[in-house]
Design a protein around this motif. Structure first.
Motif, PDB file in Angstrom:
ATOM      1  N   VAL A 279       0.838  -1.210   0.000  1.00 28.47           N
ATOM      2  CA  VAL A 279       0.000   0.000   0.000  1.00 28.47           C
ATOM      3  C   VAL A 279       0.869   1.254   0.000  1.00 28.47           C
ATOM      4  CG1 VAL A 279      -1.638   1.359   1.379  1.00 28.47           C
ATOM      5  CG2 VAL A 279      -2.009  -1.086   1.072  1.00 28.47           C
ATOM      6  N   LEU A 280       1.927   1.267   0.826  1.00 32.74           N
ATOM      7  CA  LEU A 280       2.833   2.428   0.896  1.00 32.74           C
ATOM      8  C   LEU A 280       3.547   2.643  -0.438  1.00 32.74           C
ATOM      9  CD1 LEU A 280       4.416   1.911   4.443  1.00 32.74           C
ATOM     10  CD2 LEU A 280       2.714   3.618   3.787  1.00 32.74           C
ATOM     11  N   LYS A 283       1.079   4.098  -2.917  1.00 34.06           N
ATOM     12  CA  LYS A 283       0.850   5.525  -2.638  1.00 34.06           C
ATOM     13  C   LYS A 283       1.996   6.384  -3.155  1.00 34.06           C
ATOM     14  CE  LYS A 283      -2.170   5.206   1.437  1.00 34.06           C
ATOM     15  NZ  LYS A 283      -2.258   5.400   2.892  1.00 34.06           N
ATOM     16  N   ARG A 284       3.210   5.891  -2.964  1.00 35.71           N
ATOM     17  CA  ARG A 284       4.391   6.659  -3.400  1.00 35.71           C
ATOM     18  C   ARG A 284       4.418   6.773  -4.920  1.00 35.71           C
ATOM     19  NH1 ARG A 284      10.073   5.546  -0.549  1.00 35.71           N
ATOM     20  NH2 ARG A 284       8.812   6.443   1.130  1.00 35.71           N
ATOM     21  N   LYS A 287       1.668   9.151  -6.087  1.00 34.31           N
ATOM     22  CA  LYS A 287       1.994  10.556  -5.872  1.00 34.31           C
ATOM     23  C   LYS A 287       2.945  11.077  -6.950  1.00 34.31           C
ATOM     24  CE  LYS A 287       1.324  11.129  -0.896  1.00 34.31           C
ATOM     25  NZ  LYS A 287       1.998  11.336   0.415  1.00 34.31           N
TER      26      LYS A 287
END
Length: 289
Positions: A279-280, A283-284, A287
């Motif tokens: 998930v992280l 997200k990165r 972005k």
């Protein structure tokens, strides 16, 4: 005719006896999620004016019942026409539960920077207070929907292969017990401090037994909610790990010498960390683009 009637009654009694037995097993399987459901909803139902706590909780309870009315028919259709789909949803839900549990642990040890916005309740109009209340109720019902899916699917997983009528009876009973049990206990928790204040006011002696019990109830409420949150987090990981070890053959034979609950917790943690990293990373990347 009479013998046929009594035979029918005997069959119904036997069926209900089996339903009760399987209902107990299913309730035990879903107990971990119920713990988290309890912690989440106790937190969601607090922070209101005393007179609004029970109406808010009743609104969330009605939303929870509606959630289960939506989920149950879909679950039974899956069970009848695509049983493998139940296992698939169960495993995917297990990944979500593991992720949620690990995220709470990581948040505790490495808290994120949250932007705090101070809201002065005195400055809010009655309409604005109601809007905030509705937003909190909506958030609680959405969370309940996700947890209700898991409760229903886990309960259904214990009766797969049984006749559809048997499945409907067992899973529906578990869903009703889950709703009544969770929100009944939450109602008692959120009213603890009010009961405490009443006991303090009723007591003529400030150091009397009633006053001491009242002070204990008032002071215990925040600790009860915090402890429920911790218990709920551990339960989430255990339930998730149990889903993987029971439904994925490779993990079923993983660390066979270790006690089952330890194995479930380790597997739940590992899957949760992998899901959190995924998930992280997503997200990165999102972005950047």
């Amino acid at each position: 005719m009479a013998s046929g009637f009594f035979a029918l009654l005997d069959d119904i009694a036997a069926l209900m006896d089996d339903v009760v037995v399987m209902g107990k097993i299913s309730t035990k399987k879903t107990a971990g999620i119920l713990g988290d459901d309890l912690a989440v909803n106790a937190e969601k139902a607090t922070g209101f004016v005393s007179s609004r706590e029970l109406p808010v909780l009743w609104a969330i309870t009605k939303g929870s019942l509606l959630n289960k009315l939506i989920i149950l028919p879909i679950a039974f259709l899956l069970s009848s026409f695509f049983p493998l789909g139940v296992i698939l949803v169960l495993v995917l839900g297990g990944v979500y539960l593991a992720y949620e549990g690990v995220e709470k642990i990581v948040e505790f040890f490495v808290p994120h920077q949250h932007e705090t916005v101070e809201i002065k309740k005195d400055a809010l109009s009655e309409e604005e207070v109601l809007q905030l209340e509705k937003a909190k109720i909506k958030s609680a019902i959405v969370t309940d929907f996700i947890l209700s899916v898991e409760i229903v699917i886990i309960a259904l997983g214990t009766v797969l292969g049984k006749p559809i009528l048997f499945q409907i009876l067992v899973v529906s009973i578990v869903a009703i017990i889950a709703t009544i049990g969770v929100y009944g206990i939450v109602a008692m928790i959120v009213r603890m401090d009010d009961l405490g204040y009443r006991l303090i006011k009723t007591s003529k002696n400030p150091k009397g037994i009633l006053a001491m019990i009242g002070q204990f109830l008032v002071q215990a409420l925040p600790w009860v909610i915090k402890s429920l949150s911790v218990i709920g987090t551990v339960a989430l990981i255990l339930v998730a790990g149990g889903i993987f070890t029971h439904n994925i053959n490779f993990l079923h034979h993983f660390m066979e010498a270790v006690p089952a609950f330890v194995k479930d917790f380790i597997v739940g943690l590992l899957v949760g960390f992998v899901a959190l990293l995924g998930v992280l990373l997503f997200k990165r990347v999102f972005k950047k683009h």
